[in-house]
Enzyme design. Structure first.
Site, PDB file in Angstrom:
ATOM      1  N   GLY A  47       0.821  -1.213   0.000  1.00  0.00           N
ATOM      2  CA  GLY A  47       0.000   0.000   0.000  1.00  0.00           C
ATOM      3  C   GLY A  47       0.844   1.247   0.000  1.00  0.00           C
ATOM      4  O   GLY A  47       1.920   1.277   0.589  1.00  0.00           O
TER       5      GLY A  47
ATOM      6  N   ARG B 167       1.430  -5.986  -4.689  1.00  0.00           N
ATOM      7  CA  ARG B 167       1.505  -6.796  -3.482  1.00  0.00           C
ATOM      8  C   ARG B 167       2.135  -8.175  -3.687  1.00  0.00           C
ATOM      9  O   ARG B 167       2.123  -9.005  -2.779  1.00  0.00           O
ATOM     10  CB  ARG B 167       0.119  -6.958  -2.872  1.00  0.00           C
ATOM     11  CG  ARG B 167      -0.454  -5.643  -2.380  1.00  0.00           C
ATOM     12  CD  ARG B 167      -1.708  -5.805  -1.551  1.00  0.00           C
ATOM     13  NE  ARG B 167      -2.201  -4.506  -1.126  1.00  0.00           N
ATOM     14  CZ  ARG B 167      -1.803  -3.869  -0.019  1.00  0.00           C
ATOM     15  NH1 ARG B 167      -0.934  -4.432   0.783  1.00  0.00           N
ATOM     16  NH2 ARG B 167      -2.275  -2.671   0.283  1.00  0.00           N
TER      17      ARG B 167
ATOM     18  N   ASP C  73       6.873  -7.219   5.967  1.00  0.00           N
ATOM     19  CA  ASP C  73       6.981  -8.408   5.123  1.00  0.00           C
ATOM     20  C   ASP C  73       7.909  -8.173   3.932  1.00  0.00           C
ATOM     21  O   ASP C  73       8.738  -9.024   3.595  1.00  0.00           O
ATOM     22  CB  ASP C  73       5.599  -8.825   4.601  1.00  0.00           C
ATOM     23  CG  ASP C  73       4.787  -9.558   5.666  1.00  0.00           C
ATOM     24  OD1 ASP C  73       5.378  -9.948   6.700  1.00  0.00           O
ATOM     25  OD2 ASP C  73       3.573  -9.725   5.466  1.00  0.00           O
TER      26      ASP C  73
ATOM     27  N   LYS D 257       8.723   1.473   5.097  1.00  0.00           N
ATOM     28  CA  LYS D 257       7.490   2.163   4.719  1.00  0.00           C
ATOM     29  C   LYS D 257       6.283   1.524   5.354  1.00  0.00           C
ATOM     30  O   LYS D 257       6.178   0.314   5.384  1.00  0.00           O
ATOM     31  CB  LYS D 257       7.303   2.065   3.204  1.00  0.00           C
ATOM     32  CG  LYS D 257       5.959   2.545   2.728  1.00  0.00           C
ATOM     33  CD  LYS D 257       5.252   1.565   1.783  1.00  0.00           C
ATOM     34  CE  LYS D 257       4.716   0.337   2.500  1.00  0.00           C
ATOM     35  NZ  LYS D 257       3.758  -0.445   1.714  1.00  0.00           N
ATOM     36  N   THR D 258       5.385   2.263   5.893  1.00  0.00           N
ATOM     37  CA  THR D 258       4.004   1.863   6.162  1.00  0.00           C
ATOM     38  C   THR D 258       3.307   2.921   6.993  1.00  0.00           C
ATOM     39  O   THR D 258       3.832   3.387   7.992  1.00  0.00           O
ATOM     40  CB  THR D 258       3.856   0.495   6.869  1.00  0.00           C
ATOM     41  OG1 THR D 258       2.496   0.369   7.292  1.00  0.00           O
ATOM     42  CG2 THR D 258       4.723   0.364   8.106  1.00  0.00           C
TER      43      THR D 258
ATOM     44  N   ASP E  74       0.875   2.230   8.670  1.00  0.00           N
ATOM     45  CA  ASP E  74       0.353   1.535   9.856  1.00  0.00           C
ATOM     46  C   ASP E  74       1.222   1.746  11.093  1.00  0.00           C
ATOM     47  O   ASP E  74       0.775   1.537  12.211  1.00  0.00           O
ATOM     48  CB  ASP E  74       0.242   0.029   9.591  1.00  0.00           C
ATOM     49  CG  ASP E  74      -0.624  -0.268   8.382  1.00  0.00           C
ATOM     50  OD1 ASP E  74      -1.533   0.533   8.098  1.00  0.00           O
ATOM     51  OD2 ASP E  74      -0.391  -1.298   7.715  1.00  0.00           O
TER      52      ASP E  74
END
Lengths: 552, 552
Positions: B81, B145, B176, B202-203, B205
């Site tokens: 994402g 993904r 991941d 990166k994220t 979240d």
């Protein structure tokens, strides 16, 4: 109270007044224009407003203030849904009122118009005003949706005003609230209460707009906030390249918000309710129109896109509108009880099938089951379908999915279609007002006080020439009756301010129309980003594309 | 391409590098630290990464660049994402690469990791990079993904690298993706391909965080965007005073996003999934917890509020988690066909009733019907319930409504309860990166090139001391294996980067815990407003409350 860094700094922002209001209260005089008449139904409206009809348009200019010395006690009311800048209307009003005479008082009636009839108010002082300058929301005194429209309410209002010594009421609201402001002004005048009423044009929907009012406040900030998010979603769609996003945007019946967002963001699709009505489009035609874009993009390898859906669009689809009417009749009164007792959706479906005409049943049958159920399960206290709760973003994506499944069978679509849904509304109504709205609202409030001081009533605070820098804005007032016509509402003729829908021959729609076929196929997204309050003027001071195009 | 005013001006923004990287490529030297070992399961991880395990942590400092002269062809991949700042990682990487040697080449593999195995790439040049500087999104080369994790994929990757002359791969991704980057690095090293692999954290979240990585990029901008909207919704709630808003926020399993938004906005309620798991809370306990706030506020005349729901919370409710497992088993394989053939929801409900244990059926029975149906109608290709699609914001508001109806009967609740629902996710993943993310990402990319130039592989680009001004940031690299442990995934032991959940003894949660009882009852809302890119440093340069509290 913990303040965010932005809120702290926004307190320091000094809103820009129109040039003619910058010389101090003592240097503002009135220039009266011609007498006015209503846009339509002149005789009827004149008869309904014998004391306030036909007054002159006025503008303010630099010159000796000739208003009578009088201590003012002004009551202010926030009416309806919040719009960014309401607090600035109040702070502009407060500053002018206090600059005129430190003894003047500003009362805030709490929780909307019912604050007046319930005599629920608070004296606004420096500390309170300063805590809300240049902030979003209507939380300084709260808002509400009670309509002031009956003789009984007016009588109570007059008593409250008398008890509190109120000399004027400022109503900050949309078209209906300002219609009611005019009726209240007429009542107060007819009954020699001495209380003036001034309106201010508020609504994020943008539908309070006419040859006098260039735009309602809050529209700029709300559409900038939605455009920020739509731009972000467009970038997301173009990054993952696997979803179509169906984004419903607030705006009630009119599509001004959707259109402005489309002009700002250049999405693949934007429905315009007024066009749907004009062309008498069916659900299936709309679904096919969107599906055409999906297919054209899929052929170019782009299985993603963004479609903007105006909140009110389903009401403008003739066949859907008929369906809603039939459902309302089908379940009127006690018939609803019988329906509600049916044990399963299957039984209910059979009941519906028997009750609807073939035409409406055909429309009903193509709806996704979740939407079918929404029509029956979520009804208002009168048993009517709540059209605003229909998740039309999901409705259209489901219909498009069906169309695409057909086309896949026919071999005319070979792409993929995955949909995500959004509804943007509450996210934008209480944002910190943009510099434009902060300035415009402060000016509207300041100007409202000048109208009061000069003794006007039944006027809308009017600031125009808004596509120019604030220095060049023109401040004044316009009799609300000037904007009225007679409309049929709930079986009665009523004088109302004409609601402004998107004009299909107006420049904003024409611009959209000239470009949308390209946008539908290509990825021509524009990314407005978050509202900026600081930085280059081009980034932080421009108002809407709609206004720019209208004033071109 | 039509550019927004903000986009035009953001092009001119010059991201700030850590002080030690400001002297030009020729003046950057390496300081090696101690050898590293993985956070747990050292022997197992060492055995799996014989060529890349145990390497030294390094930081860069001012000094003569001693790296070997070598023409670099670097391939960059965006994985998963999007997160704001990805384009700046690429522009930082590009600028360092070109500053080092104009002949160096940056290849962008398109559409995520599959771009590498499909050999789908583009040479990134000045014009392309300049069009994406300081912008949001992953649209410069797209993302995807696909997971690079099989020997077969690695083999193809090695062939593509050989064919293209690629000397290093930079993978921009979450936990991941960086785990896979480490495995790929090991493969490349073991097979003497000469291709290095560097990861970037990166994220949005925020769950890629540990003693080495202070935060992942994008978390700052995404949470600021959500906080802007939550603040606006809070003001709306406090203006109309009639709705409770249930706002689900993205963030997958971890509640970092929800917690940061709560710290920024001070809503009445914020669920923290990790706490729900720790306390083994049931749905009913959670509903009662929220209802307590609704009742306490109603007693004070406030029939409105805001509750933040982290995306993953339902998975952390033990009884719900068991229910999901039972449903997955109930419909595994061909059993789903039989279920799908049942004609009505009533029949399906009976099937479910027979198939679940009494405990799970009790949980199932209290769910609103719409949620019950979501569990069965929307399953993934393996037939599993798609937990992320469950509208948990609607689930909890429905459960709270039931609790309040009970309390009304008992006379312990006399208020009103109307709920509105929001899901914030896609709105924030592609915003223009905040100044913090713009600087951090550019530094990560620049730094990634330095790691490549100095011959490191299997490293994560690391920039730390982030709560201080950029001048004081520390740039360097850390072996990815250092962050790994062994976890059971799909029935196999796998070496993975430990996912960071919210620590219940960490300072951010402790601060929240110390204040939430007050926030639950009072209206202590804070309004962060839109991300600002210009203006006072306090307004436009501060990063998250989470990081500030962690570094206190």
């Amino acid at each position: 109270m913990k303040l965010s860094p932005l809120q702290k700094f926004r307190y320091q922002y000094v809103p820009k007044l129109p040039g003619m209001l910058r010389n101090g209260i003592a240097e503002i005089c009135v220039k009266e224009g011609a007498e006015t008449s209503s846009v339509r139904d002149q005789e009827k409206i004149k008869a309904l407003f014998p004391n306030t009809y036909g007054k002159k348009e006025i503008i303010f200019q630099k010159g000796e203030n000739t208003s009578a010395a009088k201590k003012q006690v002004v009551g202010v009311i926030l009416s309806g849904g919040p719009a960014p800048g309401g607090h600035n209307v109040i702070s502009g009003l407060y500053d002018a009122l206090k600059a005129s005479n430190k003894e003047n008082i500003l009362l805030g009636f709490k929780g909307g118009p019912s604050g007046l009839t319930n005599d629920n108010c608070v004296i606004l002082d420096d500390a309170t005003i300063d805590a809300y300058r240049n902030t979003g929301g209507f939380d300084i005194i709260g808002s509400g949706r009670t309509k002031l429209e009956t003789e009984e309410q007016f009588k109570i209002a007059a008593e409250v005003c008398k008890k509190r010594g109120v000399t004027a009421i400022v109503i900050i609201g949309g078209d209906d609230s300002n219609t009611n402001a005019a009726v209240l002004a007429e009542y107060f005048a007819a009954n020699n209460t001495g209380v003036q009423v001034i309106g201010c044009p508020k609504t994020i929907d943008g539908d309070l707009k006419n040859e006098d009012i260039e735009c309602s406040f809050g529209f700029d900030t709300a559409t900038k906030t939605y455009s920020e998010l739509i731009g972000n979603i467009q970038r997301d769609a173009n990054s993952g390249k696997k979803y179509w996003h169906f984004i419903k945007v607030m705006g009630r019946s009119a599509s001004h918000v959707a259109l402005e967002c489309a002009l700002e963001c250049q999405p693949n699709i934007c429905l315009i309710s007024e066009e749907v009505a004009e062309k008498k489009m069916s659900l299936s035609q709309i679904a096919n129109y969107i599906a055409d874009s999906v297919c054209a993009r899929a052929e170019r390898g782009m299985n993603f896109g963004v479609a903007i859906i105006p909140e009110g669009v389903v009401e403008f689809v003739p066949e859907f509108s008929v369906l809603i009417q039939e459902i309302n009749e089908l379940l009127a009164g006690s018939k609803a009880d019988k329906f509600n007792e049916l044990p399963s959706w299957k039984d209910k479906y059979e009941f519906i099938e028997k009750g609807l005409t073939n035409e409406s049943m055909a429309v009903f049958a193509i709806l996704p089951e979740a939407i079918q159920q929404q029509l029956f399960l979520e009804r208002d206290p009168h048993g009517n379908v709540q059209v605003s709760l229909i998740e039309s973003e999901k409705l259209f994506s489901a219909l498009v999915k069906d169309v695409l499944a057909e086309r896949k069978k026919n071999g005319t679509f070979n792409g993929k279609f995955g949909a995500l849904h959004h509804f943007l509304g509450y996210e934008g109504r209480c944002a910190f007002p943009s510099n434009f709205d902060a300035d415009y609202c402060y000016s509207l409030g300041y100007n409202a006080f000048m109208l009061i001081q000069y003794g006007y009533t039944g006027y809308l605070s009017k600031v125009s020439n808004l596509s120019k820098p604030a220095e060049e804005w023109v401040a004044g007032g316009m009799p609300i009756t000037k904007m009225m016509n007679i409309e049929r509402r709930h079986g009665h003729d009523k004088p109302v301010i004409r609601k402004a829908l998107v004009e299909l021959d107006g420049k904003p729609f024409k611009y959209f129309q000239a470009n949308r076929d390209t946008w539908a196929v290509e990825t021509a997204y524009t990314f407005p980003g978050a509202i900026q309050y600081y930085g280059p003027a081009e980034v932080c001071d421009l108002t809407t594309r709609t206004l720019a195009l209208e004033k071109e």
